[in-house]
Design an enzyme around this catalytic site. Structure first.
Site, mmCIF file in Angstrom:
data_model
loop_
_atom_site.group_PDB
_atom_site.id
_atom_site.type_symbol
_atom_site.label_atom_id
_atom_site.label_comp_id
_atom_site.label_asym_id
_atom_site.label_seq_id
_atom_site.Cartn_x
_atom_site.Cartn_y
_atom_site.Cartn_z
ATOM 1 N N SER A 191 13.337 41.298 -0.153
ATOM 2 C CA SER A 191 13.668 42.073 1.121
ATOM 3 C C SER A 191 12.709 41.728 1.999
ATOM 4 O O SER A 191 12.904 40.463 2.520
ATOM 5 C CB SER A 191 13.289 43.583 0.735
ATOM 6 N N ASP A 194 20.251 44.495 -1.519
ATOM 7 C CA ASP A 194 18.778 44.424 -1.613
ATOM 8 C C ASP A 194 18.191 43.843 -2.888
ATOM 9 O O ASP A 194 18.777 44.584 -3.662
ATOM 10 C CB ASP A 194 18.348 45.678 -1.034
#
Length: 264
Positions: free
Chosen positions: A51, A166
């Site tokens: 991320s 993600d």
């Protein structure tokens, strides 16, 4: 003298992996951690990012210079940061993700993993198979965009025949993906309590997501005995405004110094 001392401790035979975890804007503290590591003369032999950690890790892997990384971050204005919140009528996400992609295109250009000066791994999640994916080939930009694509917030990213989101969904602080025995990891997920600003749908969903990530990280950490875990002060960071980038960097720098000194 300090550099020499830490250089001896992290001897050449002890290769070091730096793991930069997920955490949204809090991840700007990764820059301060990197700055501290550089100051202590510790050589990083691998970077694993998830991320926000994927963004910062990728930029640094291509150009291992904390000063340039810090200058890039500090050059971002409040207007720049707010532009990343390109809201749209929800289709598959609340944000379009076009503006942050434009920014990353300027920084990462068309570079591939082969062009990094430090070996790099980026963590994403295959949303169809429900499994984590370790990306280390192809265009870095595509891997980073996949790694930051929080479901419902940013749209999924197609990489090859996979639909990716993600990496924090499956491995928010990917300690277990480090190749080297000595690991320095920055975690921004492990916290049990947090006061909700409001009980809106978005706040409740994001908080639920945070709890899940925190529990995942705890399990990974318990299995690693060669780990130096750096945890910037979450509550202090939360009090900063998102555009006060220098304070995030400072917190990361101070936290890294504190945790490394304890281990030494």
């Amino acid at each position: 003298m300090i550099k020499k001392f830490f250089g001896v401790f992290f001897h050449k035979s002890k290769k070091v992996s730096l793991v930069l975890g997920s955490g949204g804007f809090l991840g700007l503290s990764h820059i301060g951690v990197i700055k501290s590591i550089e100051n202590k003369g510790i050589k990083i032999d691998e970077i694993v990012g998830c991320s926000i950690g994927a963004i910062i890790g990728a930029i640094y892997a291509l150009e291992p210079d904390s000063k340039k990384l810090e200058e890039l971050a500090l050059s971002l204005t409040k207007k720049d940061l707010l532009s990343f919140l390109d809201f749209r009528i929800p289709k598959n996400s609340i944000l379009a993700g076009k503006n942050i992609r434009k920014f990353l295109e300027k920084v990462l250009k068309n570079k591939t993993f082969r062009e990094t000066k430090i070996p790099l791994k980026i963590i994403a999640t295959d949303i169809e198979k429900g499994k984590e994916v370790v990306l280390s080939k192809g265009r870095i930009l595509d891997a980073v965009m996949a790694s930051i694509s929080i479901p419902g917030i940013f749209p999924p990213v197609r990489v090859g025949d996979r639909i990716l989101v993600d990496g924090g969904l499956t491995n928010p602080t990917p300690i277990d993906k480090a190749s080297n025995k000595k690991v320095i990891a920055v975690d921004l997920t492990m916290r049990n309590e947090k006061k909700l600003e409001s009980e809106s749908i978005l706040n409740v969903l994001l908080r639920s997501y945070e709890i899940s990530r925190s529990e995942l990280t705890k399990r990974k950490i318990s299995k690693n005995n060669n780990l130096i875990l750096i945890k910037p002060d979450i509550y202090r960071l939360r009090s900063f405004k998102k555009y006060e980038i220098s304070k995030f960097i400072e917190e990361g720098f101070e936290s890294c110094n504190k945790y490394l000194n304890k281990k030494i």
